[in-house]
Design an enzyme around this catalytic site. Structure first.
Site, mmCIF file in Angstrom:
data_model
loop_
_atom_site.group_PDB
_atom_site.id
_atom_site.type_symbol
_atom_site.label_atom_id
_atom_site.label_comp_id
_atom_site.label_asym_id
_atom_site.label_seq_id
_atom_site.Cartn_x
_atom_site.Cartn_y
_atom_site.Cartn_z
ATOM 1 N N LYS A 151 55.524 -25.735 9.454
ATOM 2 C CA LYS A 151 55.363 -27.173 9.279
ATOM 3 C C LYS A 151 54.762 -27.798 10.529
ATOM 4 O O LYS A 151 53.940 -28.689 10.466
ATOM 5 C CB LYS A 151 56.730 -27.798 8.947
ATOM 6 C CG LYS A 151 56.622 -29.089 8.145
ATOM 7 C CD LYS A 151 57.978 -29.590 7.695
ATOM 8 C CE LYS A 151 58.431 -28.969 6.396
ATOM 9 N NZ LYS A 151 59.672 -29.579 5.878
ATOM 10 N N ARG B 207 61.472 -15.471 3.605
ATOM 11 C CA ARG B 207 60.459 -16.477 3.295
ATOM 12 C C ARG B 207 59.131 -15.793 3.043
ATOM 13 O O ARG B 207 58.917 -14.636 3.410
ATOM 14 C CB ARG B 207 60.374 -17.516 4.400
ATOM 15 C CG ARG B 207 60.071 -16.949 5.765
ATOM 16 C CD ARG B 207 60.216 -18.017 6.864
ATOM 17 N NE ARG B 207 59.839 -19.346 6.421
ATOM 18 C CZ ARG B 207 60.396 -20.478 6.867
ATOM 19 N NH1 ARG B 207 61.363 -20.426 7.753
ATOM 20 N NH2 ARG B 207 59.980 -21.640 6.442
ATOM 21 N N GLU C 295 63.551 -31.205 3.374
ATOM 22 C CA GLU C 295 63.662 -32.368 4.243
ATOM 23 C C GLU C 295 62.326 -33.088 4.117
ATOM 24 O O GLU C 295 61.280 -32.454 4.258
ATOM 25 C CB GLU C 295 63.879 -31.959 5.703
ATOM 26 C CG GLU C 295 64.049 -33.195 6.588
ATOM 27 C CD GLU C 295 64.034 -32.894 8.086
ATOM 28 O OE1 GLU C 295 63.629 -31.800 8.486
ATOM 29 O OE2 GLU C 295 64.433 -33.796 8.844
#
Length: 559
Positions: free
Chosen positions: A275, A265, A39
């Site tokens: 983020k 992850r 994104e």
RNA sequence: UGGGGCGUAGCCAAGUGGUAAGGCAGCGGAUUUUGAUUCCGCCAUGCGGAGGUUCGAAUCCUCCCGCCCCAGCCA
């Protein structure tokens, strides 16, 4: 050695590659198509590198291709700056999507048509409940939710309302389109998830064409299907979404049937890869920007001088599995050093200069010595360095009262100046404050080049620089942004390492260091790997330390 | 107290019933004009725990323990 070839493998071993291999072998898929779906609401970081290397890597290894697809379904958080950065960073990492650049927003029209299909099939409805009401009726982790009073709305009614949503008849939040699945499901994603929400916000690509936007869940699987993705790889937190991903594909006339697989992850010690936190570090000015060399972003690592091949190698070493894990930063540094050691030209630079005067070297005289550009690669050639009566050595390389096992310079001790001569310290000069300001030494003219004809040995070789011929440079030393190996992201400001950046503005470097390209790696012998920073100018050289050399002396000395 | 996952060395991670790969870190040693590099050696009678099945179990079964994710109209 040249003929030995690693022909086989290159395709690593992990549970995802096993699945791909099996799918190809069984004929379930003829070729593999993957995708990397960021994104565009932030910069890519080392965690994304794992996902990129996985999806692009698998496509490469099995002869398929990998799409770059922007998951741009929420215009309130996305920006062009991020789109540009993502493309630059993926390319820099070494991957190419060729013509396969897509956007979820490319499919808005198709997605909308499918939403109407779902409504017509009685599998989606427009809900007038407020966000609070929906939250209240969703149930809890242990209790089933309750059905919306609008759940039984008729098809025509739903269609009309949904069309008016699209037409802009309602305010943000007034209504949503929901899938009609199961409010009692143990999986909360199946309790009538939101498919479309009203957002009167311009989109970076579609502008004001839309005021309703699909949710991640309604866009992702279908986008995969449209693009013919065979293996849709994502991180563990999406495991709970897979039943919804499958439900949508099963209930829509999609052109292909992708499958989602999840992996853990990447986490690194001394690092936060959230983020939210990274954005906040930039916004609050705790770092200089997204490309601050202390940042774990690809832009930061690039500016710091980390070779993309080292990142790829690191990711390969870490492997792919489903167990949550935190990888030791030392492992990353190993990969960085391994690559830099092979490539980086060797140079001499004195970070914290201490003046040395060679008393028995004639005033006003100087000479050239020849130095190797790379000790293990003679093809790298040599360069000439000027040696003279006044030099600088590293302050750490002298101790007036040397501890045990200290091999470097001390009063009366003899050491080698690399590529030059043996010198012996004869006198220590101090200022009124008692600080050492200068060393008076003598050299042995017979040791030119660094070897004594009488065979006498020396226990240390020091790097040095000529006082008159060296240049002043700024050197930026980076330490972990977070001092503790496991910083708490919730309180990241308190976890910041106050010494993450150390600036030395009066280092002395050999003149051959001017005129290099920004980012080109160089080893300052006995110190570490460095590169010229973007801030550097011909007048003012600025170097970043990418990573230090292993330092077993520091361990012995307990530094 | 629901659903979904995961537990193999300090850190990653192979292993899919036949007797615990590999890497990082660490520790020894050799070489060295970088205390770097390189090279050699060491480093799990043990696989979260307890039972069970089996000639044989990290792998199969049962129970237990621990950790992670999920209650956005974020992705």
């Amino acid at each position: 050695m040249a003929l030995v070839e690693p022909t086989a493998r290159e395709a690593g071993q992990d549970f995802i590659r096993d699945i791909v291999r099996a799918d190809l072998a069984s004929g379930r898929h003829k070729s593999v198509v993957t995708r990397f779906p960021p994104e565009p609401n932030g910069y890519l970081h080392i965690g994304h590198a794992k996902a990129i290397c996985l999806s692009f890597g698998i496509a490469e290894e099995f002869g398929g291709h990998c799409n770059l697809r922007y998951d741009d379904t929420n215009p309130t958080r996305e920006a062009q700056e991020y789109i540009d950065a993502i493309e630059r960073d993926v390319h820099w990492l070494g991957f190419d999507w060729g013509s396969h650049l897509y956007h979820a927003s490319d499919y808005f029209e198709q997605l909308y048509a499918w939403a109407e299909d779902l409504i017509r099939a009685g599998k989606a409805y427009v809900d007038d409940q407020s966000q609070d009401e929906m939250r209240a009726t969703r149930g809890t982790l242990t209790e089933a939710g309750t059905e919306s009073p609008y759940r039984g709305r008729g098809v025509e009614d739903n269609l009309d309302l949904f069309r008016r949503m699209r037409a802009g008849a309602f305010a943000n939040g007034a209504r949503v389109l929901r899938a009609k699945i199961d409010m009692g499901s143990g999986n909360i994603n199946l309790r009538d998830p939101v498919l479309y929400r009203i957002l009167h916000t311009a989109h970076p690509r579609t502008g004001t064409a839309w005021c309703i936007y699909p949710s991640y869940d309604f866009a992702h699987g279908q986008s995969d299907a449209i693009e013919g993705i065979t293996h849709s790889l994502c991180t563990l937190e999406f495991e709970d979404h897979r039943p919804l991903y499958d439900w949508l594909l099963d209930n829509l006339p999609v052109p292909s049937r992708p499958h989602q697989y999840e992996f853990a992850r990447l986490n690194l010690t001394h690092t936060v890869l959230s983020k939210r936190v990274l954005t906040e570090l930039v916004r609050s000015g705790h770092v200089a920007g997204w490309d601050d060399p202390r940042m774990p972003t690809l832009a930061g690592l690039r500016r710091r001088g980390v070779p993309p091949a080292a990142i790829r190698d690191f990711v390969k070493r870490v492997g792919v599995a489903k167990a949550n894990s935190v990888v030791d930063m030392a492992m990353f540094e190993f990969s960085i050093r391994e690559h830099l050691n092979k490539k980086a030209a060797r140079r001499m630079a004195v970070l914290r200069p201490l003046k040395v005067v060679i008393d028995n070297y004639p005033q006003g005289q100087s000479e050239e010595v020849e130095a190797l550009n790379h000790p293990d690669d003679h093809a790298a050639g040599t360069r000439r360095l000027r040696f003279s009566r006044e030099l600088y050595i590293e302050r750490d390389d002298f101790k007036e009262n040397p501890p045990k096992k200290f091999f470097r310079l001390s009063p009366g001790a003899e050491v080698r100046l690399r590529y030059a001569y043996f010198i012996t310290c004869r006198e220590v000069k101090k200022n009124e404050a008692g600080e050492i300001v200068e060393l008076r030494c003598t050299y042995d003219p017979a040791t030119k080049g660094g070897n004594a004809p009488d065979g006498r040995k020396v226990k240390a070789t020091l790097h040095w620089v000529s006082a008159a011929d060296s240049r002043t440079a700024e050197v930026r030393l980076y330490n972990p942004l977070f001092a503790r190996p496991d910083p708490n992201p919730a309180d990241f400001a308190a976890e910041l390492n106050p010494n993450s950046l150390e600036v030395i503005d009066d280092a002395r470097v050999e003149p051959t260091l001017a005129g290099r390209n920004s980012g080109e790696a160089v080893q300052f012998e006995r110190q570490g790997y460095f590169c010229l920073d973007a801030d550097s100018t011909p007048e003012r050289l600025v170097f970043n330390r990418t990573v230090g050399l292993r330092d077993s002396w520091a361990k012995i000395a307990g530094i």
